[in-house]
Design an enzyme around this catalytic site. Structure first.
Site, short mmCIF file in Angstrom:
data_model
loop_
_atom_site.label_atom_id
_atom_site.label_comp_id
_atom_site.label_asym_id
_atom_site.label_seq_id
_atom_site.Cartn_x
_atom_site.Cartn_y
_atom_site.Cartn_z
N LYS A 53 -0.73 -4.04 6.97
CA LYS A 53 -0.99 -4.17 5.52
C LYS A 53 -2.28 -3.45 5.16
O LYS A 53 -2.36 -2.74 4.16
CB LYS A 53 -1.04 -5.66 5.14
CG LYS A 53 0.36 -6.26 5.10
CD LYS A 53 0.42 -7.76 5.07
CE LYS A 53 1.89 -8.18 5.29
NZ LYS A 53 2.13 -9.59 5.40
N GLN A 97 -1.22 -14.82 5.16
CA GLN A 97 -0.21 -14.54 6.17
C GLN A 97 0.35 -15.85 6.76
O GLN A 97 -0.41 -16.70 7.21
CB GLN A 97 -0.84 -13.69 7.30
CG GLN A 97 0.14 -13.20 8.32
CD GLN A 97 1.12 -12.17 7.75
OE1 GLN A 97 0.74 -11.27 7.00
NE2 GLN A 97 2.38 -12.31 8.09
N ASP A 120 3.31 -11.83 -2.92
CA ASP A 120 4.43 -12.18 -2.03
C ASP A 120 5.57 -12.82 -2.82
O ASP A 120 6.67 -12.99 -2.31
CB ASP A 120 3.95 -13.20 -0.97
CG ASP A 120 3.82 -12.58 0.41
OD1 ASP A 120 4.40 -11.51 0.62
OD2 ASP A 120 3.14 -13.20 1.25
#
Ligand code: NDP
Length: 285
Positions: A53, A97, A120
């Site tokens: 990322k 995460q 997300d």
């Protein structure tokens, strides 16, 4: 013989567009889109995803911040960091995460992220928006699948679409996105009876179950578009999908490989969501 859908190539072309858009955004606003990624603990797979990322941000020219927190981080400390990032004008996207260490409540953390920065698309507000088709962000993996289907030129309208898997991050949102493109959608899961009968109806088959090489050629209709979301490690360490490529490829019209199919798209869609968030933030000023 199927045409192989090259996820790396589609991803590279979306990233090239994002880089150009990022440069334009910088000229117009004097700052870059910013993504903050939080990782708690040292799960090896999560570390790889977070590094990728960070690299993705550098590639398209974004501002990026990575917070690597120790496994013993308390919930209060994590929520306080999320709160700080929610208020930080340089940050337009926040991602924590998953999975988190057991003592941390993932739902609480997802709820704490400002929905406008929830790149997300896991916050219930964004999940709800996807249901009603009025969304700011699409969840990254299903959005990547939609880009791959679009790259084939196959029109989803009226097609029998079968999604195998009903997780909140892949299967369910995937089904909604296919429905919004006018597919006739069936969702299968571990209790589905006669799975092969259902998958054989699919013009477009998306598989996200987490079982190596589970879908075999006899479960696929001649000419189907087959998208394999699965990422499984074989005993020899090699990455493999949920679709048995060798037996499905001769029947499909298009098929994604693993690796090199859906995988490369997920972070690219995260970068796309971050730009969307930055643009929305700039417009609201
Ligand atoms: P989950 O474990 O959360 O969900 C798996 C789903 O598959 C469940 O709905 C389950 O049904 C269903 N399932 C399990 N076994 C069967 C079966 N025998 N027949 C039919 N359905 C079955 O997984 P995820 O959705 O998170 O991930 C799925 C796969 O995709 C994994 O391999 C994962 O690594 C990969 N993945 C890849 C990403 C990428 O970037 N390429 C991103 C995210 C995931 P039930 O609900 O009944 O239990």
């Amino acid at each position: 013989m199927a045409k192989i859908i090259d996820g790396k190539a589609v991803s590279a072309s979306v990233r090239a567009e994002l880089k150009t858009e990022c440069e334009k955004f910088y000229l117009e606003n004097g700052y870059k889109p910013g993504l903050a990624v939080i990782i708690v603990g040292d799960d090896p797979a999560s570390k790889v995803y977070v590094n990728n990322k960070e690299k993705g941000c550098a590639e398209v020219g974004y501002h990026s911040e990575v917070y690597r927190l120790p496994a013993e981080t308390t919930e209060a400390e994590l929520l306080s960091l999320v709160d700080k990032l929610n208020k930080d004008d340089k940050i337009h996207g926040i991602l924590c995460q998953l999975p988190l260490p057991k003592h941390l409540d993932e739902t609480k953390v997802i709820l704490a992220i400002d929905p406008k920065k929830d790149v997300d698309a896991f916050h219930p507000e964004n999940v709800g928006k996807i249901m009603i088709g009025n969304y700011s962000f699409l969840p990254c993996t299903p959005a990547g699948v939609m880009e791959l289907i679009s790259s084939t030129g196959v029109d989803i309208t009226g097609k029998e679409c079968v999604v195998v898997g009903r997780s909140n991050i892949v299967g369910k949102p995937q089904a909604m996105l296919l429905l919004q493109k006018n597919g006739t959608v069936t969702i299968c899961h571990s209790r589905t009876k006669n799975l092969a009968e259902v998958t054989r109806r699919a013009d477009i088959l998306v598989v996200a179950i987490g079982k190596a090489d589970f879908i075999t050629g006899d479960m696929v209709k001649e000419g189907a578009v087959v998208i394999d979301v699965g990422m499984n490690r074989r005993a020899d360490g090699k990455l493999t999908g949920d679709v048995d490529f060798a037996s499905c490829e001769p029947k499909a019209s298009f098929i994604t490989p693993v690796p090199g199919g859906v995988g490369p798209m997920t972070i690219t869609m995260l970068l796309k969501n971050t730009l969307t968030a930055a643009k929305a933030s700039a417009e609201s000023k």
